[in-house]
Write an enzyme that holds these catalytic residues in place. Structure first.
Site, PDB file in Angstrom:
ATOM      1  N   ASN A   9    -160.174  12.169 -70.038  1.00  0.00           N
ATOM      2  CA  ASN A   9    -159.695  11.017 -70.803  1.00  0.00           C
ATOM      3  C   ASN A   9    -158.175  10.973 -70.667  1.00  0.00           C
ATOM      4  OD1 ASN A   9    -158.923   9.167 -72.725  1.00  0.00           O
ATOM      5  ND2 ASN A   9    -159.582  10.387 -74.489  1.00  0.00           N
ATOM      6  N   LYS A  11    -156.126   8.822 -71.842  1.00  0.00           N
ATOM      7  CA  LYS A  11    -155.421   8.242 -73.001  1.00  0.00           C
ATOM      8  C   LYS A  11    -154.377   7.230 -72.525  1.00  0.00           C
ATOM      9  CE  LYS A  11    -156.548  12.392 -75.531  1.00  0.00           C
ATOM     10  NZ  LYS A  11    -156.245  13.322 -76.618  1.00  0.00           N
ATOM     11  N   HIS A  95    -163.345   7.428 -80.391  1.00  0.00           N
ATOM     12  CA  HIS A  95    -162.430   8.557 -80.229  1.00  0.00           C
ATOM     13  C   HIS A  95    -161.618   8.754 -81.511  1.00  0.00           C
ATOM     14  CE1 HIS A  95    -159.192  11.103 -78.819  1.00  0.00           C
ATOM     15  NE2 HIS A  95    -160.010  11.455 -77.841  1.00  0.00           N
ATOM     16  N   GLU A  97    -158.627   9.433 -82.058  1.00  0.00           N
ATOM     17  CA  GLU A  97    -157.304   8.781 -82.125  1.00  0.00           C
ATOM     18  C   GLU A  97    -157.446   7.321 -82.545  1.00  0.00           C
ATOM     19  OE1 GLU A  97    -156.086  10.072 -78.261  1.00  0.00           O
ATOM     20  OE2 GLU A  97    -155.696  12.072 -79.044  1.00  0.00           O
ATOM     21  N   GLU A 167    -165.416  16.534 -80.741  1.00  0.00           N
ATOM     22  CA  GLU A 167    -163.983  16.768 -80.607  1.00  0.00           C
ATOM     23  C   GLU A 167    -163.388  17.033 -81.991  1.00  0.00           C
ATOM     24  OE1 GLU A 167    -162.483  14.996 -76.686  1.00  0.00           O
ATOM     25  OE2 GLU A 167    -162.285  13.425 -78.193  1.00  0.00           O
ATOM     26  N   GLY A 173    -155.138  18.132 -78.564  1.00  0.00           N
ATOM     27  CA  GLY A 173    -153.711  18.088 -78.237  1.00  0.00           C
ATOM     28  C   GLY A 173    -152.890  19.184 -78.920  1.00  0.00           C
ATOM     29  N   SER A 213    -158.309  20.478 -76.337  1.00  0.00           N
ATOM     30  CA  SER A 213    -157.518  21.508 -75.657  1.00  0.00           C
ATOM     31  C   SER A 213    -158.323  22.329 -74.642  1.00  0.00           C
ATOM     32  CB  SER A 213    -156.845  22.431 -76.677  1.00  0.00           C
ATOM     33  OG  SER A 213    -155.951  21.681 -77.488  1.00  0.00           O
TER      34      SER A 213
HETATM   35  P1  13P Z   1    -156.729  17.374 -75.284  1.00  0.00           P
HETATM   36  O1  13P Z   1    -157.553  17.988 -74.194  1.00  0.00           O
HETATM   37  O2  13P Z   1    -155.378  16.915 -74.814  1.00  0.00           O
HETATM   38  O3  13P Z   1    -156.690  18.255 -76.500  1.00  0.00           O
HETATM   39  O4  13P Z   1    -157.487  16.029 -75.734  1.00  0.00           O
HETATM   40  C1  13P Z   1    -158.836  16.066 -76.036  1.00  0.00           C
HETATM   41  C2  13P Z   1    -159.340  14.678 -76.174  1.00  0.00           C
HETATM   42  O5  13P Z   1    -158.999  13.975 -77.113  1.00  0.00           O
HETATM   43  C3  13P Z   1    -160.225  14.160 -75.123  1.00  0.00           C
HETATM   44  O6  13P Z   1    -160.786  12.941 -75.488  1.00  0.00           O
END
Ligand code: 13P
Length: 250
Positions: A9, A11, A95, A97, A167, A173, A213
């Site tokens: 992903n 982002k 997601h 976020e 997640e 992150g 992560s």
């Molecule tokens: P990270 O791997 O940067 O922690 O992000 C995970 C994520 O949100 C994948 O959708």
């Protein structure tokens, strides 16, 4: 029996040029890889370019979000028809976020999941508890309600292509991955809930990915867990070498 899915992903990272330069390096590194399914979720402006570059490759391409309606006065949104018309096969839904910063709700995830099914996408529904939920002992309750609301009114047949991504918000992150056993326990819970909300056959065949992560250093320990059917990678999917190391985990 459940073929692992390794997804990246991106982002809000990479211009079209940066996306294509990633693929120049990455596609040759995974060209014969068929142990796992591979998918990339680039930002909207790169989607068409990535779809073209990945056509006839072993990498599927999807969108990071979509509206549930086919068209309408919804500034800034992208519809299932639009995504399907450019050849998109996958879509991420819910997601964290989007939930955290843009007011995404379980009810909307449900509408989007139904639209994704209608348009024959492979939907990846993201769920996960916050740090506060976990500390308050509400992990199970949060995951249950996210799964059950997302699947409301969806039959097991319709959910045939469903993938769930676990997640945990506190691991995204942050560099601190969930302990593989903790992740596997949450996956077990999600699977149990799929069985309760739909049926056992669906629970048994639905792939549940871990996200938060994931890095070349921790992928093997995660994939050793029988409950973990793949990963959804953020930061470490932005670099072709590191994402390819994840793909080639042993
Ligand atoms: P990270 O791997 O940067 O922690 O992000 C995970 C994520 O949100 C994948 O959708």
């Amino acid at each position: 029996m459940r073929k692992p899915l390794i997804a990246g992903n991106w982002k809000m990272y990479k211009t079209p040029r940066e996306s294509l330069s990633f693929l120049d390096a990455f596609l040759p590194l995974v060209v014969r890889h068929n142990r796992d399914e591979l998918a990339l979720f680039p930002p909207m402006t790169s989607l068409g370019y990535v779809l073209d570059a990945c056509a006839r490759s072993n990498v599927s391409v999807g969108a990071q979000n979509m509206h549930w309606l086919n068209e309408g006065p919804y500034t800034g949104q992208t519809s299932p028809t639009m995504l399907s018309s450019i050849g998109c096969s996958h879509v991420l839904l819910g997601h964290s976020e989007l939930r955290l910063y843009f007011g995404e709700t379980d009810e909307r995830v449900n509408l989007k999941l139904k639209a994704a099914i209608k348009h024959n996408f492979s939907p990846i529904v993201c769920v996960g508890e916050s740090e506060a939920d976990r500390n308050a002992g509400k992990t199970e309750q949060t995951l249950r309600s996210q799964i059950c609301t997302a699947l409301r009114g969806v039959s097991a047949e319709e959910a045939d292509r469903l993938v769930v991504a676990y997640e945990p918000v506190w691991a995204i992150g942050t560099g601190s991955t969930a302990n593989p056993h903790v992740a596997a326990e949450a996956h077990g819970l999600i699977r149990h809930e799929l069985g309760r909300c739909c049926n056992q056959a669906l629970a048994g065949k639905t792939r549940i990915l871990y996200g938060g992560s994931v890095k070349p250093e921790n992928i093997s320990a995660l994939m050793q867990q029988e409950e973990i059917d793949g990963v959804l990678v953020g930061g470490a999917s932005l670099d072709p070498q590191s994402f390819s190391k994840i793909v080639h985990y042993t």
